[in-house]
Enzyme design. Structure first.
Site, mmCIF file in Angstrom:
data_model
loop_
_atom_site.group_PDB
_atom_site.id
_atom_site.type_symbol
_atom_site.label_atom_id
_atom_site.label_comp_id
_atom_site.label_asym_id
_atom_site.label_seq_id
_atom_site.Cartn_x
_atom_site.Cartn_y
_atom_site.Cartn_z
ATOM 1 C CB SER A 136 27.907 62.117 67.729
ATOM 2 O OG SER A 136 29.057 61.917 68.534
ATOM 3 C CE1 TYR A 150 25.056 58.747 70.648
ATOM 4 C CE2 TYR A 150 27.309 59.137 69.964
ATOM 5 C CZ TYR A 150 26.101 59.616 70.421
ATOM 6 O OH TYR A 150 25.929 60.960 70.640
HETATM 7 N N1 NAP Z 1 26.556 65.870 75.111
HETATM 8 C C1 NAP Z 1 27.464 65.421 74.259
HETATM 9 O O1 NAP Z 1 28.664 65.320 74.592
HETATM 10 C C2 NAP Z 1 27.046 65.057 72.850
HETATM 11 C C3 NAP Z 1 28.046 64.888 71.891
HETATM 12 C C4 NAP Z 1 27.689 64.557 70.591
HETATM 13 C C5 NAP Z 1 26.367 64.426 70.248
HETATM 14 N N2 NAP Z 1 25.390 64.589 71.198
HETATM 15 C C6 NAP Z 1 23.996 64.419 70.775
HETATM 16 O O2 NAP Z 1 23.272 65.578 71.133
HETATM 17 C C7 NAP Z 1 21.884 65.253 71.235
HETATM 18 C C8 NAP Z 1 21.314 65.930 72.464
HETATM 19 O O3 NAP Z 1 21.925 65.385 73.614
HETATM 20 P P1 NAP Z 1 22.364 66.266 74.860
HETATM 21 O O4 NAP Z 1 23.835 66.184 74.931
HETATM 22 O O5 NAP Z 1 21.724 67.592 74.843
HETATM 23 O O6 NAP Z 1 21.810 65.325 76.042
HETATM 24 P P2 NAP Z 1 20.678 65.553 77.145
HETATM 25 O O7 NAP Z 1 20.944 66.794 77.913
HETATM 26 O O8 NAP Z 1 20.612 64.252 77.883
HETATM 27 O O9 NAP Z 1 19.346 65.752 76.296
HETATM 28 C C9 NAP Z 1 18.741 64.673 75.614
HETATM 29 C C10 NAP Z 1 17.351 65.091 75.202
HETATM 30 O O10 NAP Z 1 16.756 63.993 74.481
HETATM 31 C C11 NAP Z 1 15.454 63.768 75.029
HETATM 32 N N3 NAP Z 1 15.095 62.369 74.917
HETATM 33 C C12 NAP Z 1 15.799 61.277 75.327
HETATM 34 N N4 NAP Z 1 15.087 60.166 75.122
HETATM 35 C C13 NAP Z 1 13.893 60.550 74.596
HETATM 36 C C14 NAP Z 1 12.726 59.853 74.190
HETATM 37 N N5 NAP Z 1 12.621 58.522 74.283
HETATM 38 N N6 NAP Z 1 11.701 60.575 73.677
HETATM 39 C C15 NAP Z 1 11.773 61.919 73.595
HETATM 40 N N7 NAP Z 1 12.855 62.639 73.960
HETATM 41 C C16 NAP Z 1 13.898 61.950 74.453
HETATM 42 C C17 NAP Z 1 15.569 64.185 76.491
HETATM 43 O O11 NAP Z 1 14.278 64.558 76.984
HETATM 44 P P3 NAP Z 1 13.357 63.726 78.007
HETATM 45 O O12 NAP Z 1 14.278 62.957 78.917
HETATM 46 O O13 NAP Z 1 12.552 64.787 78.695
HETATM 47 O O14 NAP Z 1 12.512 62.856 77.143
HETATM 48 C C18 NAP Z 1 16.453 65.409 76.379
HETATM 49 O O15 NAP Z 1 15.681 66.538 76.095
HETATM 50 C C19 NAP Z 1 21.810 63.725 71.244
HETATM 51 O O16 NAP Z 1 21.321 63.285 70.001
HETATM 52 C C20 NAP Z 1 23.258 63.291 71.445
HETATM 53 O O17 NAP Z 1 23.518 62.037 70.857
HETATM 54 C C21 NAP Z 1 25.709 64.901 72.488
#
Ligand code: NAP
Length: 262
Positions: A136, A150
């Site tokens: 991130s 985080y």
């Molecule tokens: N969105 C942003 O602004 C942003 C910015 C910087 C970095 N990121 C990073 O990007 C990555 C993906 O996030 P996203 O933004 O795509 O969010 P998201 O749409 O909420 O997706 C998160 C994913 O992680 C899975 N997950 C969560 N807890 C889990 C667990 N205990 N076991 C297995 N799978 C799990 C969820 O699947 P299930 O709920 O089906 O398990 C979902 O597929 C993360 O690492 C986040 O820190 C996001």
């Protein structure tokens, strides 16, 4: 990329689902990991129909260390690993349960390292591998109240990616840390910060597809740190090169807008 196989964690939503579609569009078979089996099954069906590749579903809680060997067993040989699953915990550290913080460290730190360790021997033996650890922009911040582990967890992924790249790049395995800013996914609904995030300026946001396209192509060129989007590149360059004493106050004031007290 025919005959290549990608293992993508957190594939049921957001950036992970976009990586799954992108990998399949390049001709890769995909193994999709998350907890929501039903959502993954729908995505796997969509991907197989659209791209004619094989898409398999692995249902696992990636906060659970006991689950990880099973994921590796079910995945089989992996050419491309996307360590993407994650979330954040907005409240102050003191207001949270240790079990929740421990689970966060598992999914952010231990699981990506274990999965990379598990797939690496096969990648090195075949002389080809791609690993993207989704960190991130927060990895470069000086931290703020709330989301306490985080920045530290995500900066672990940056340093881990750099070190592993130093070990294996010359043998054909490219390792990158992907450090996005604000991305339109389920992330903010999952941690209850949707209302706060709605205040963030529109031009700061990227779609998961924009993030994934840049990540995929720059990982293939061997870039170790990938910051998608010009606005993020400028912000992170400033954070990395200006003295922290100058940036800390502004970073904290901005970051604390997105805290939610539990
Ligand atoms: N969105 C942003 O602004 C942003 C910015 C910087 C970095 N990121 C990073 O990007 C990555 C993906 O996030 P996203 O933004 O795509 O969010 P998201 O749409 O909420 O997706 C998160 C994913 O992680 C899975 N997950 C969560 N807890 C889990 C667990 N205990 N076991 C297995 N799978 C799990 C969820 O699947 P299930 O709920 O089906 O398990 C979902 O597929 C993360 O690492 C986040 O820190 C996001």
């Amino acid at each position: 990329m025919a005959n290549k196989r990608a293992l993508i964690t957190g594939a049921s939503s957001g950036i992970g689902a976009s990586f799954a579609r992108h990998a399949a569009a390049q001709g890769c078979d995909v193994a999709l990991v998350a907890r929501r089996n039903d959502v993954l099954a729908v995505l796997a069906g969509e991907i197989e129909k659209a791209h004619g590749v094989r898409a398999s579903v692995i249902s696992a809680d990636l906060c659970s260390p006991e689950a990880i060997d099973g994921v590796l067993d079910q995945a089989g040989p992996v050419d491309i690993l996307i360590n993407n699953a994650g979330y954040s915990i907005p409240p102050l550290f003191e207001k949270t349960q240790w079990s929740a913080q421990r689970a966060f460290l598992e999914i952010t730190v231990m699981t990506p390292a274990r999965l990379a360790h598990g797939v690496l021997p096969g990648m090195l033996a075949r002389g080809y591998g791609r690993i993207i650890n989704v960190a991130s922009a927060a990895a470069f911040s000086s931290g703020a109240a709330g989301h306490t582990l985080y920045p530290g967890g995500k900066s672990f992924l940056v340093k881990f990616s750099q070190s592993l790249s130093a070990e294996v790049k010359a043998r054909g395995v490219f390792v990158s840390a992907l450090s996005p800013g604000f991305v339109q996914t389920g992330f903010h609904a999952a941690n209850g910060t949707q209302a706060q995030m709605a205040q963030a300026p529109r031009h700061f946001w990227q779609s998961p597809e924009q993030v994934v396209e840049e990540a995929w192509s720059r990982n293939a060129k061997g870039h170790e740190i990938i910051v998608p989007g010009l606005h993020n590149k400028i912000a992170i360059a400033l954070l990395r090169h200006l003295p922290e004493a100058w940036t800390q106050g502004m970073v904290r004031a901005q970051a604390e807008k997105y805290r939610v007290d539990g």
